[in-house]
Design a protein around this motif. Structure first.
Motif, mmCIF file in Angstrom:
data_model
loop_
_atom_site.group_PDB
_atom_site.id
_atom_site.type_symbol
_atom_site.label_atom_id
_atom_site.label_comp_id
_atom_site.label_asym_id
_atom_site.label_seq_id
_atom_site.Cartn_x
_atom_site.Cartn_y
_atom_site.Cartn_z
ATOM 1 N N GLU A 15 44.976 -21.867 -58.878
ATOM 2 C CA GLU A 15 43.837 -22.551 -58.869
ATOM 3 C C GLU A 15 42.881 -22.320 -60.005
ATOM 4 O O GLU A 15 41.946 -22.973 -60.389
ATOM 5 N N SER A 16 43.063 -21.138 -60.711
ATOM 6 C CA SER A 16 42.044 -20.913 -61.794
ATOM 7 C C SER A 16 42.750 -19.820 -62.711
ATOM 8 O O SER A 16 43.733 -19.127 -62.275
ATOM 9 N N ASN A 46 50.605 -26.304 -61.954
ATOM 10 C CA ASN A 46 50.082 -25.378 -60.842
ATOM 11 C C ASN A 46 49.139 -26.148 -59.987
ATOM 12 O O ASN A 46 49.316 -27.341 -60.075
ATOM 13 N N ARG A 47 47.835 -25.616 -59.777
ATOM 14 C CA ARG A 47 46.958 -26.214 -58.772
ATOM 15 C C ARG A 47 45.515 -25.974 -59.681
ATOM 16 O O ARG A 47 44.563 -26.198 -58.913
ATOM 17 N N LEU A 48 45.513 -25.864 -60.971
ATOM 18 C CA LEU A 48 44.095 -25.615 -61.770
ATOM 19 C C LEU A 48 43.405 -26.765 -61.309
ATOM 20 O O LEU A 48 43.668 -28.182 -61.749
ATOM 21 N N THR A 49 42.146 -26.726 -61.426
ATOM 22 C CA THR A 49 41.104 -27.729 -60.943
ATOM 23 C C THR A 49 40.088 -27.834 -62.413
ATOM 24 O O THR A 49 39.467 -28.548 -62.506
ATOM 25 N N ALA A 50 40.108 -26.295 -63.068
ATOM 26 C CA ALA A 50 39.222 -26.428 -64.383
ATOM 27 C C ALA A 50 39.644 -25.332 -65.186
ATOM 28 O O ALA A 50 40.518 -24.600 -64.534
ATOM 29 N N ASN A 88 48.308 -30.808 -63.130
ATOM 30 C CA ASN A 88 47.587 -29.835 -62.358
ATOM 31 C C ASN A 88 46.259 -30.639 -61.846
ATOM 32 O O ASN A 88 46.753 -31.937 -61.887
ATOM 33 N N GLN A 89 45.424 -30.457 -61.259
ATOM 34 C CA GLN A 89 44.484 -30.852 -60.537
ATOM 35 C C GLN A 89 43.019 -30.675 -61.347
ATOM 36 O O GLN A 89 42.015 -31.215 -60.433
ATOM 37 N N LEU A 90 43.097 -30.972 -62.509
ATOM 38 C CA LEU A 90 42.029 -31.108 -63.527
ATOM 39 C C LEU A 90 41.027 -32.154 -63.239
ATOM 40 O O LEU A 90 41.680 -33.151 -63.271
ATOM 41 N N THR A 91 39.850 -31.882 -63.200
ATOM 42 C CA THR A 91 38.973 -33.098 -62.896
ATOM 43 C C THR A 91 38.134 -33.340 -64.170
ATOM 44 O O THR A 91 37.258 -34.435 -64.210
ATOM 45 N N SER A 92 38.014 -32.832 -65.249
ATOM 46 C CA SER A 92 37.334 -32.882 -66.407
ATOM 47 C C SER A 92 38.108 -32.470 -67.742
ATOM 48 O O SER A 92 39.183 -31.740 -67.491
#
Length: 142
Positions: free
Chosen positions: A95-96, A115-119, A138-142
């Protein structure tokens, strides 16, 4: 505790140790005995859930492939691998990524797709040698 018979021989002459395609669940602390000879570690396609603090003892490591595992956590000790040039953590459960990756000033390539990276750590901007950061799927939001 798991047995690591293939660790007894240590890295090949070129500094490579291939521990891939097994069912290992832990990152063996015994790897630290190769801190002066291990340059390339291939640990892909196992069942690791983390890259623990003992990674810090591998200061000469140039490439680390832990893709195709179940890794949820990379310890900040990775920042002690100051000669690291290539890091492949694709197809895990991260996640990171640790901020301390920015200490790996020679890092040229990070592969962290699927992966499950959000940032991503803002400190990655400090990596002056970086040429590739692959974070597809991934799950990047920006």
């Amino acid at each position: 505790m798991e047995e690591y018979d293939d660790l007894s021989a240590g890295p090949a002459e070129d500094g490579t140790l291939d521990l891939s395609h097994n069912t290992r669940t832990i990152f063996p602390p015994e790897l630290c005995q190769f801190s002066t000879t291990l340059l390339h570690l291939d640990f892909k396609n196992n069942s690791l859930t983390q890259v623990p603090e003992c990674i810090a003892c591998l200061a000469l490591l140039q490439s680390l492939d832990v893709s195709l595992n179940q890794i949820e956590y990379i310890d900040k000790g990775i920042g002690q691998c100051i000669r690291l040039r290539s890091l492949n953590v694709s197809r895990n459960r991260l996640e990171s990524l640790p901020n301390e990756l920015s200490n790996c000033i020679l890092l040229e390539k990070i592969v962290a797709d699927q992966n499950r990276l959000t940032a991503l750590p803002e400190t990655l901007i400090d990596l002056i040698a970086i040429s590739t950061i692959d974070v597809r799927d991934n799950q990047l939001t920006s």
